[in-house]
Scaffold this motif. Structure first.
Motif, PDB file in Angstrom:
ATOM      1  N   LEU A   1       0.830  -1.209   0.000  1.00  0.00           N
ATOM      2  CA  LEU A   1       0.000   0.000   0.000  1.00  0.00           C
ATOM      3  C   LEU A   1       0.864   1.259   0.000  1.00  0.00           C
ATOM      4  N   ALA A   2       1.944   1.243   0.790  1.00  0.00           N
ATOM      5  CA  ALA A   2       2.836   2.409   0.832  1.00  0.00           C
ATOM      6  C   ALA A   2       3.463   2.657  -0.539  1.00  0.00           C
ATOM      7  N   GLU A   3       3.844   1.584  -1.225  1.00  0.00           N
ATOM      8  CA  GLU A   3       4.421   1.726  -2.572  1.00  0.00           C
ATOM      9  C   GLU A   3       3.418   2.322  -3.554  1.00  0.00           C
ATOM     10  N   GLN A   4       2.136   2.094  -3.289  1.00  0.00           N
ATOM     11  CA  GLN A   4       1.090   2.620  -4.173  1.00  0.00           C
ATOM     12  C   GLN A   4       0.620   4.010  -3.758  1.00  0.00           C
ATOM     13  N   GLY A   5       1.309   4.617  -2.801  1.00  0.00           N
ATOM     14  CA  GLY A   5       0.976   5.979  -2.396  1.00  0.00           C
ATOM     15  C   GLY A   5      -0.051   6.089  -1.295  1.00  0.00           C
ATOM     16  N   ILE A   6      -0.426   4.957  -0.686  1.00  0.00           N
ATOM     17  CA  ILE A   6      -1.366   4.981   0.440  1.00  0.00           C
ATOM     18  C   ILE A   6      -0.577   5.189   1.730  1.00  0.00           C
ATOM     19  N   ASP A   7      -1.068   6.062   2.595  1.00  0.00           N
ATOM     20  CA  ASP A   7      -0.407   6.316   3.879  1.00  0.00           C
ATOM     21  C   ASP A   7      -0.726   5.159   4.823  1.00  0.00           C
ATOM     22  N   ALA A   8       0.087   4.109   4.771  1.00  0.00           N
ATOM     23  CA  ALA A   8      -0.198   2.880   5.514  1.00  0.00           C
ATOM     24  C   ALA A   8       0.934   2.543   6.471  1.00  0.00           C
TER      25      ALA A   8
ATOM     26  N   ALA B   1      -0.210   5.630  17.366  1.00  0.00           N
ATOM     27  CA  ALA B   1      -0.420   7.050  17.611  1.00  0.00           C
ATOM     28  C   ALA B   1      -0.671   7.803  16.306  1.00  0.00           C
ATOM     29  N   ARG B   2       0.069   7.439  15.253  1.00  0.00           N
ATOM     30  CA  ARG B   2      -0.165   8.085  13.952  1.00  0.00           C
ATOM     31  C   ARG B   2      -1.589   7.827  13.482  1.00  0.00           C
ATOM     32  N   PHE B   3      -2.044   6.587  13.605  1.00  0.00           N
ATOM     33  CA  PHE B   3      -3.398   6.241  13.189  1.00  0.00           C
ATOM     34  C   PHE B   3      -4.432   7.058  13.961  1.00  0.00           C
ATOM     35  N   LEU B   4      -4.230   7.218  15.263  1.00  0.00           N
ATOM     36  CA  LEU B   4      -5.185   7.938  16.095  1.00  0.00           C
ATOM     37  C   LEU B   4      -5.154   9.446  15.869  1.00  0.00           C
ATOM     38  N   ARG B   5      -3.970   9.988  15.606  1.00  0.00           N
ATOM     39  CA  ARG B   5      -3.810  11.440  15.620  1.00  0.00           C
ATOM     40  C   ARG B   5      -3.798  12.094  14.243  1.00  0.00           C
ATOM     41  N   GLU B   6      -3.673  11.305  13.192  1.00  0.00           N
ATOM     42  CA  GLU B   6      -3.597  11.883  11.861  1.00  0.00           C
ATOM     43  C   GLU B   6      -4.798  11.479  11.014  1.00  0.00           C
ATOM     44  N   ASP B   7      -5.092  12.279  10.016  1.00  0.00           N
ATOM     45  CA  ASP B   7      -6.160  11.964   9.077  1.00  0.00           C
ATOM     46  C   ASP B   7      -5.678  10.971   8.035  1.00  0.00           C
ATOM     47  N   GLY B   8      -6.563  10.078   7.622  1.00  0.00           N
ATOM     48  CA  GLY B   8      -6.327   9.262   6.445  1.00  0.00           C
ATOM     49  C   GLY B   8      -5.270   8.195   6.547  1.00  0.00           C
ATOM     50  N   VAL B   9      -4.873   7.788   7.757  1.00  0.00           N
ATOM     51  CA  VAL B   9      -3.873   6.730   7.910  1.00  0.00           C
ATOM     52  C   VAL B   9      -4.576   5.372   7.897  1.00  0.00           C
ATOM     53  N   VAL B  10      -4.008   4.440   7.134  1.00  0.00           N
ATOM     54  CA  VAL B  10      -4.508   3.069   7.095  1.00  0.00           C
ATOM     55  C   VAL B  10      -3.549   2.190   7.888  1.00  0.00           C
ATOM     56  N   VAL B  11      -4.073   1.465   8.862  1.00  0.00           N
ATOM     57  CA  VAL B  11      -3.230   0.556   9.634  1.00  0.00           C
ATOM     58  C   VAL B  11      -3.512  -0.873   9.170  1.00  0.00           C
ATOM     59  N   VAL B  12      -2.451  -1.607   8.852  1.00  0.00           N
ATOM     60  CA  VAL B  12      -2.550  -3.012   8.462  1.00  0.00           C
ATOM     61  C   VAL B  12      -2.090  -3.828   9.660  1.00  0.00           C
TER      62      VAL B  12
ATOM     63  N   ARG C   1      -2.846  19.223  18.366  1.00  0.00           N
ATOM     64  CA  ARG C   1      -1.391  19.118  18.255  1.00  0.00           C
ATOM     65  C   ARG C   1      -0.727  19.745  19.479  1.00  0.00           C
ATOM     66  N   GLU C   2      -1.231  20.873  19.889  1.00  0.00           N
ATOM     67  CA  GLU C   2      -0.664  21.568  21.051  1.00  0.00           C
ATOM     68  C   GLU C   2      -0.818  20.753  22.325  1.00  0.00           C
ATOM     69  N   GLN C   3      -1.952  20.049  22.448  1.00  0.00           N
ATOM     70  CA  GLN C   3      -2.226  19.279  23.667  1.00  0.00           C
ATOM     71  C   GLN C   3      -1.697  17.850  23.589  1.00  0.00           C
ATOM     72  N   GLY C   4      -1.290  17.429  22.395  1.00  0.00           N
ATOM     73  CA  GLY C   4      -0.766  16.074  22.245  1.00  0.00           C
ATOM     74  C   GLY C   4      -1.814  15.002  22.401  1.00  0.00           C
ATOM     75  N   VAL C   5      -3.033  15.253  21.894  1.00  0.00           N
ATOM     76  CA  VAL C   5      -4.126  14.283  21.975  1.00  0.00           C
ATOM     77  C   VAL C   5      -4.739  14.122  20.590  1.00  0.00           C
ATOM     78  N   PRO C   6      -5.474  13.019  20.346  1.00  0.00           N
ATOM     79  CA  PRO C   6      -6.186  12.890  19.073  1.00  0.00           C
ATOM     80  C   PRO C   6      -7.196  14.015  18.900  1.00  0.00           C
ATOM     81  N   ALA C   7      -7.480  14.381  17.659  1.00  0.00           N
ATOM     82  CA  ALA C   7      -8.391  15.489  17.383  1.00  0.00           C
ATOM     83  C   ALA C   7      -9.771  15.252  17.975  1.00  0.00           C
ATOM     84  N   TYR C   8     -10.250  13.990  17.955  1.00  0.00           N
ATOM     85  CA  TYR C   8     -11.604  13.739  18.441  1.00  0.00           C
ATOM     86  C   TYR C   8     -11.742  13.937  19.950  1.00  0.00           C
ATOM     87  N   VAL C   9     -10.617  13.969  20.667  1.00  0.00           N
ATOM     88  CA  VAL C   9     -10.678  14.259  22.099  1.00  0.00           C
ATOM     89  C   VAL C   9     -11.088  15.703  22.336  1.00  0.00           C
TER      90      VAL C   9
END
Length: 661
Positions: free
Chosen positions: A257-264, A281-292, A563-571
């Protein structure tokens, strides 16, 4: 926000819901559960993921005197829930192996001084004499046992200390207990009650239906390519989870997926703890991350905007499948549960059961779980109806699964089954031989391969009798015969053998209606709640076009704040709250306080920033603000190594956990 006066008739629980969480009313059976626990009663709660289970113990803990003690299976879950509660102004803490001695002492003193509303513990820590003496010295308002299916679904193989939680009532008989899970059949429900000593508790069972999830199961044909097509055509830029059976498959799929340009990113229990924590943490805190990931990932992950969950291997049970797919669409927006399934999956799972540890009863139980999963895969009816029926609940055709949107065809497969079973029988009887599906299909189709010629299989009377069906169709026949128990898998090489039930078909005493193999086609249309324009978040249909620039400006503000508080956006705030703000455009602190999801603490903390963001964005219809930055935030902390690393499967598969005490 106008708060109810203490002398009004509004119940304490409703006041807490309004003041702390910013909502005016409960959903479903939340009110009944909360009132029962507040009054001191024990409860067993079965409620689907995203149904609001946490409030069922959080609010009673805030209403009753003392500290609510939550037994939680995972360190990551504790940290996320404490972060979210702290943002609401709730005094919450945890005790686990990520803390140094000073941090643990600070939490213990806060508990003893009555300065904690909620305290999170792992079951292993609760069983220590030191923790039990600590709880004896303080005031416990309730015990909440989260993810209670851990008691039954995996039993002592999963978390042995979960099985000892019946001691809660023995040591603290006057403290109410509430056990909660999103995954339980009627049998599992009964087992949870028995193991936790909750037979006399009040049981609350909500509907397990998640109508926003579109269930789809497709024939496996180059699964990596199929997965890539799913992401690019339907979920470009969306957060998602991809489940694989083995660690090697996880690594391979994430790299592809990473080779195909997917943020995985990859996640499995064989990775070092720091990398695993960083990827989570990347999956929780960033948009559009795919975790395998293997099944080691997911329990306790509270990310609301996961838009798809994909399986590249067949789950072992409907319970596991339901739990894993339930991580999609927690925000109520449309989500996809997609599974690629093929003959090799069935063979592999049957072999794993045959070679599993345990007695015959254990293997029979595993086989029953697999049979139910295969029935879900092979059904020609509504998948949602089949799924709900497994959990003992009624359902109507949903109109939003693949079999409803593109109904499956069935055909009389009796003759085809007889041809295949006869081939297996003749090989065994006439040649004393056993082969896998590939050789048997070659014989049926009359293919003179090197292997067919080597074993003189072109001399068999069944050679070429199945030339009317394609290889894919024959593989589907084999798969369905395995699912029906009319064929079995044997030995290291997965050879096919007859079962006791095979004779009914061979003798013409049983006819078979089979699911017709679909030709791969475009994805079925879904009931969309939003539109897409390139990468980025799905725009809900209930958001007016003029409000979109304001919504994006609010997301930008939320990203910077998280980002300033170091928490996921949905918090900070969920999308639903930002949408309501963007639509209503509150002009004062008082008006902002009437928005759902804006409680007292968040109003005091964020009102100035929100009103400033609204002012900068302008009224609906004004030029859109600058593009919103990604809601990424750096990892503020790293999880400490496990105190006790759990044993991992030597066959490169993971047990169903990702971190523990």
């Amino acid at each position: 926000m106008t708060l109810p006066d203490a002398s009004t008739e509004i119940p304490d629980a409703l006041q807490v819901l309004h003041r702390v969480f910013g909502y005016d009313s409960f959903r479903g059976e939340q009110q009944q559960v909360i009132d029962h626990v507040v009054a001191g009663g024990d409860a067993l709660v079965l409620m689907p993921t995203g149904g609001g289970k946490s409030l069922c113990y959080q609010i009673p803990a805030l209403v009753r005197e003392g500290t609510g003690v939550v037994i939680s299976p995972l360190i990551a879950l504790m940290q996320d829930q404490v972060d979210a509660l702290t943002a609401l102004g709730v005094r919450a803490g945890f005790l686990n192996s990520t803390q140094d001695p000073d941090e643990r002492r600070a939490v213990e003193h806060a508990f003893l001084d009555g300065r904690l509303d909620l305290l999170y513990l792992a079951p292993e820590r609760l069983r220590t004499e030191g923790t039990q003496r600590l709880l004896d010295r303080g005031t416990v308002s309730l015990f909440a046992i989260d993810e209670a299916h851990c008691v039954a679904q995996w039993g002592h193989d999963f978390r042995p200390d979960y099985l000892a939680l019946s001691m809660l009532h023995e040591r603290w008989p006057k403290v109410p207990r509430i056990a909660l899970t999103a995954t339980a059949t009627e049998a599992t429900h009964g087992e949870i009650a028995a193991r936790l000593g909750l037979e006399d508790a009040r049981h609350f069972v909500a509907s397990f239906d998640r109508p926003n999830i579109q269930y789809r199961i497709v024939p496996k044909n180059n699964p990596l390519k199929q997965l890539l097509e799913l992401i690019r055509t339907e979920h470009d830029g969306d957060a998602g989870v991809v489940y694989c059976l083995s660690r090697a498959s996880v690594e391979k799929t994430a790299a592809f997926l990473a080779e195909q340009g997917i943020d995985a990113v990859a996640y499995h229990a064989g990775m070092d703890a720091r990398t695993r924590a960083a990827n989570q943490a990347r999956f929780l805190r960033e948009d559009g991350v795919v975790v395998v990931a293997t099944i080691a990932f997911g329990m306790g992950i509270d990310k609301p905007d996961v838009r798809f969950v994909a399986h590249l291997d067949l789950p072992k049970s409907v319970e596991g499948y339901y739990q894993e797919t339930g991580r999609a669409g927690r925000d109520g927006e449309p989500a996809t549960a997609w599974l690629a399934y093929g003959l090799q999956d069935v063979v592999q799972q049957r072999k794993m059961i045959e070679g599993s540890e345990g007695d015959e009863t254990h293997r029979r139980s595993l086989a029953m779980h697999l049979d139910a999963m295969l029935a879900l895969c092979e059904t020609v009816g509504c998948r949602r109806v089949r799924l709900l029926a497994y959990f003992g609940q009624p359902g109507e055709p949903c109109g939003n699964c693949d079999t409803c949107l593109t109904p499956a065809e069935s055909w009389d497969g009796t003759v085809a089954a007889q041809k295949l079973l006869s081939t297996v029988w003749r090989l065994a009887r006439e040649r004393r031989q056993k082969f896998g599906a590939g050789q048997i299909i070659d014989i049926l189709q009359g293919k003179k391969t090197a292997k067919v010629i080597q074993f003189d299989h072109d001399a068999l009377s069944v050679f070429g009798v199945g030339a009317d069906l394609s290889t894919a169709e024959w593989r589907s026949v084999v798969r369905q015969l395995l699912a029906l128990g009319l064929l079995a898998v044997e030995g290291e090489y997965g050879t096919l053998v007859l079962t006791d039930a095979s004779g009914e078909v061979l003798g013409g005493r049983r006819t078979l209606s089979m699911r017709k193999e679909k030709v791969p086609a475009a994805a079925p249309a879904r009931k969309e709640s939003g539109s897409r324009s390139g990468k980025g978040p799905r725009v809900p249909v209930d958001l007016p076009e003029a409000a979109l620039p304001v919504f994006e400006a609010l997301r930008a503000w939320r990203a910077a704040t998280a980002r300033e508080q170091g928490v996921p956006a949905y918090v900070v705030f969920h999308d639903a709250t930002l949408r309501e703000i963007a639509t209503r455009l509150p002009a004062t602190v008082e008006e902002l306080g009437t928005v759902n999801g804006v409680g007292e603490a968040k109003l005091a903390k964020y009102a100035e920033g929100i009103l400033e963001a609204l002012s900068e964005a302008g009224a609906p219809g004004s030029p859109a603000p600058a593009a919103a930055p990604s809601e990424a935030a750096p990892l503020p902390r790293q999880a400490a190594p496990y105190e006790d690393e759990p044993p991992f499967d030597p066959d490169d598969t993971d047990p169903p956990w990702d971190d523990w005490e």
